[in-house]
Design a protein around this motif. Structure first.
Motif, PDB file in Angstrom:
ATOM      1  N   HIS A 181       0.832  -1.211   0.000  1.00 27.78           N
ATOM      2  CA  HIS A 181       0.000   0.000   0.000  1.00 27.78           C
ATOM      3  C   HIS A 181       0.866   1.261   0.000  1.00 27.78           C
ATOM      4  N   ASP A 209       1.880   3.039   3.224  1.00 27.16           N
ATOM      5  CA  ASP A 209       0.982   4.181   3.051  1.00 27.16           C
ATOM      6  C   ASP A 209       1.773   5.459   2.771  1.00 27.16           C
ATOM      7  N   CYS A 258      -6.530   3.714  -2.021  1.00 20.05           N
ATOM      8  CA  CYS A 258      -7.510   4.542  -1.294  1.00 20.05           C
ATOM      9  C   CYS A 258      -8.509   5.194  -2.244  1.00 20.05           C
ATOM     10  N   HIS A 272      -9.554   1.117   1.683  1.00 20.29           N
ATOM     11  CA  HIS A 272      -9.469   1.964   2.879  1.00 20.29           C
ATOM     12  C   HIS A 272     -10.902   1.979   3.390  1.00 20.29           C
ATOM     13  N   HIS A 329      -3.906  -0.503   5.517  1.00 19.10           N
ATOM     14  CA  HIS A 329      -3.473   0.109   6.792  1.00 19.10           C
ATOM     15  C   HIS A 329      -4.445  -0.195   7.933  1.00 19.10           C
ATOM     16  N   TYR A 341     -13.134   8.924   2.114  1.00 20.56           N
ATOM     17  CA  TYR A 341     -12.853  10.168   1.395  1.00 20.56           C
ATOM     18  C   TYR A 341     -13.970  10.525   0.428  1.00 20.56           C
ATOM     19  N   HIS A 382       1.371   5.369  -1.882  1.00 21.15           N
ATOM     20  CA  HIS A 382       0.856   6.441  -2.737  1.00 21.15           C
ATOM     21  C   HIS A 382       1.997   7.043  -3.544  1.00 21.15           C
TER      22      HIS A 382
HETATM   23 ZN   LIG Z   1      -5.853   5.049   2.943  1.00 22.70          ZN
END
Ligand SMILES: [Zn+2]
Length: 606
Positions: A92, A486, A123, A228, A258, A200, A94
């Motif tokens: 995981h 993450d 995510c 997520h 996470h 989100y 970004h």
């Molecule tokens: Zn996340």
């Protein structure tokens, strides 16, 4: 080397055929390899204890693992006293954000942790289709090169944004079909699965059946669902249940990103969540998770110790809403709004495709789009906003108002995490860095609330420790949990970033194996090699085994250091002496050699 061997064999064959006696030596000619790692303590990715082995690499693969491998090699690495493991796989990250910029494509902050493969598009947010198509992204990375291998996921939030914008409603049947088509397009172009960020915007607007429908598109490809989850606090169990439901109804593995629980009141809930996951696993469902070994989430923008309403006053707080920000835009034309948007999104230069997307938005949706970003930015200005600061100080000096402010600050801290769980990350008073709010108060001989106000006014950055150590250790011991940082691929030295971007994998080994034996070395290695490979369905990575891709870490446990700190986060980890990606050295004698040997790992259609 190979050509030489072929020629030699051919020559011997020809000589034999024409009946010429040749002096063939009694022994076979010694094998020649591209690279040979000798005498290392090999953790092969399994839970088995390590053993001293030689590892031979040719043509990008591990071709032999044995007690002693005689023969020559283009390069011999003496690994006596060092640990040899499969390359670490980060489930995981970004890093695709940072990798937009070519200078970050090496992901040096990950190579130096021993990471040879990353999974991106997490995510709910993928770098396409808003910015580019999946195939554009994959094409660019393949052509220009990347440090670690990368597998990409298609983000549900990105797809939803394209079809529905930021609207809080269910898609119409037609819109759902459009979303499914975008997911299918990404899968056809090489995505490994679907990701969601149900916490989100706009992912949180989606109800479970919508996600199930999109996950069903991914299932026939053998893809995976990374999530997520919708809640990592008091509703953790419900959110885990939703992931399990999606897995069951869409017929694909679900992977929880996470995995943790935040907030002091919720600590311990992870045990129940683990029970729920294990019950699902024993029913035959494939539910897995990853974890990063830290007590805090974002490195920034940090927690405000003074609640917004206390800082600007209740009345003002009630007055100012995102709607107010929206109103400011009323007099701007669409073109001017897009220009403004370009200025407030610092992370990406807008691609032509995104500008086209913005231009196609109806007026209201365009305004909401820009307003939500601006409002978020304005909320974090805090003490730097001089007008707000003057008004706050004036109210603080007033006996009644001052008392009220102090009460509110104290209540907010106590109700959230308590003064022992806020840690000063950055401060002009350097001696306060790393100290808890409770310790700062004691040091200054002040009440907790006055210490908090002082820290806030000096613009110190305080980090809420949302997770607790017992939970981290409980999750880490589970054999279905892998490692996922993450983190990001930041521009080196610029801005602040969470230390997880620089330290996750070696910190796990240092803190939880070497310093305090929470897990065994074999368990730690498996959790960041063969287990993630199994989750991602890669059968030829994650092992030190003949036939596997030669992603290999040569680690010096005695030299292992993770100097990245909250106030000085841009510091590479130390301890990786050599790193091979697809059989090529990228870190050689502790230094990156400029090689970008990573490949984009596409899902093989099953
Ligand atoms: Zn996340």
């Amino acid at each position: 080397m190979i050509l030489k061997r072929i020629l030699l064999c051919a020559a011997i064959t020809v000589l034999a055929l024409i009946g010429v006696s040749t002096a063939i030596p009694a022994q076979q000619p010694a094998a020649a390899y591209d690279l040979l790692i000798k005498h290392g303590l090999v953790y092969d990715g399994s839970l088995a204890p390590p053993s001293k082995m030689d590892v031979a690499v040719s043509g990008g693969r591990i071709v032999k693992v044995a007690k002693s491998i005689p023969g020559t090699a283009g390069r011999v690495i003496e690994a006596d006293g060092l640990i040899v493991t499969p390359g670490f796989i980060d489930l995981h990250t970004h890093v695709d954000d940072g990798m937009y910029f070519p200078e970050n494509r090496a992901c040096l902050n990950y190579l130096t942790q021993g990471v040879t493969t990353v999974v991106v598009g997490q995510c709910g947010s993928s770098a396409w289709p808003i910015f580019e198509k999946a195939e554009d992204l994959i094409g660019t990375w393949t052509k220009e090169g990347i440090g670690p291998n990368a597998a990409v996921l298609v983000g549900h939030g990105t797809v939803r944004n394209i079809v529905l914008g930021m609207e809080n409603r269910d898609p119409t049947p037609d819109e759902l079909e459009k979303m499914k088509a975008l997911v299918k397009e990404a899968m056809d172009q090489g995505a490994s699965g679907l990701s969601t960020g149900l916490i989100y915007l706009p992912g949180s607007y989606a109800k479970t059946p919508e996600v199930i429908e999109l996950a069903k598109v991914v299932a026939p490809y053998g893809g995976i669902y990374h999530t997520h989850i919708r809640n990592e606090r008091n509703n953790l169990l419900k959110a885990v249940g939703e992931a399990i439901e999606i897995s069951e109804k869409a017929g694909l593995p679900a992977h929880i990103s996470h995995f943790k629980v935040m907030g002091k009141a919720n600590w311990g809930l992870v045990k129940d969540a683990c029970d729920v996951i294990e019950a699902a696993r024993s029913r035959g469902l494939t539910i897995t998770a990853d974890q990063y070994p830290y007590r805090f989430t974002n490195g920034y923008p940090y927690s405000r110790l003074i609640p917004r309403a206390t800082w600007i006053g209740r009345e003002a707080a009630d007055r100012l809403t995102a709607g107010d920000v929206t109103k400011i835009f009323d007099h701007l034309g669409d073109g001017e709004l897009i220009e403004l948007y370009k200025k407030v999104t610092p992370f990406y230069p807008l691609s032509p495709r995104q500008v086209e997307f913005l231009n196609g938005l109806p007026r209201k949706r365009l305004v909401d789009f820009v307003a939500s970003d601006l409002f978020e930015l304005s909320d974090f200005q805090g003490p730097q906003n001089m007008r707000e600061r003057r008004l706050f100080l004036k109210r603080l000096a007033d006996p009644d108002e001052g008392r009220k402010i102090r009460q509110e600050v104290r209540a907010a801290i106590d109700n959230a995490l308590g003064p022992e769980n806020y840690v000063v990350g950055i401060s002009v008073e350097k001696n306060l860095e790393g100290k808890t709010l409770k310790e700062v108060a004691a040091l200054k001989g002040k009440s907790v609330e006055d210490a908090a106000i002082e820290l806030e006014l000096m613009d110190a950055k305080c980090i809420p420790f949302q997770m607790c150590e017992p939970d981290i250790e409980y999750i880490m011991k589970k054999d279905w949990v892998g490692t996922g940082s993450d983190g990001t691929a930041p521009s080196y030295g610029i801005g602040l970033t969470h230390i997880r971007s620089y330290t996750t994998f070696l910190r796990k080994i240092k803190n939880y194996v070497l310093d305090k034996p929470v897990i065994s070395m074999s368990h730690a290695v498996r959790s960041q090699t063969s287990w993630p490979a199994q989750i991602m369905k890669w059968d030829d990575r994650g092992w030190i085994k003949e036939g596997c891709k030669a992603d290999i870490v040569v680690l010096n446990p005695a030299a292992l250091k993770t100097p990245s700190s909250i106030s000085n986060s841009h510091q590479y980890s130390q301890g990786v002496d050599y790193l091979l990606v697809n059989g090529r050295l990228e870190i050689d004698q502790k230094k990156w050699n400029g090689v970008l040997a990573g490949q984009v790992l596409k899902l093989k259609k099953s």
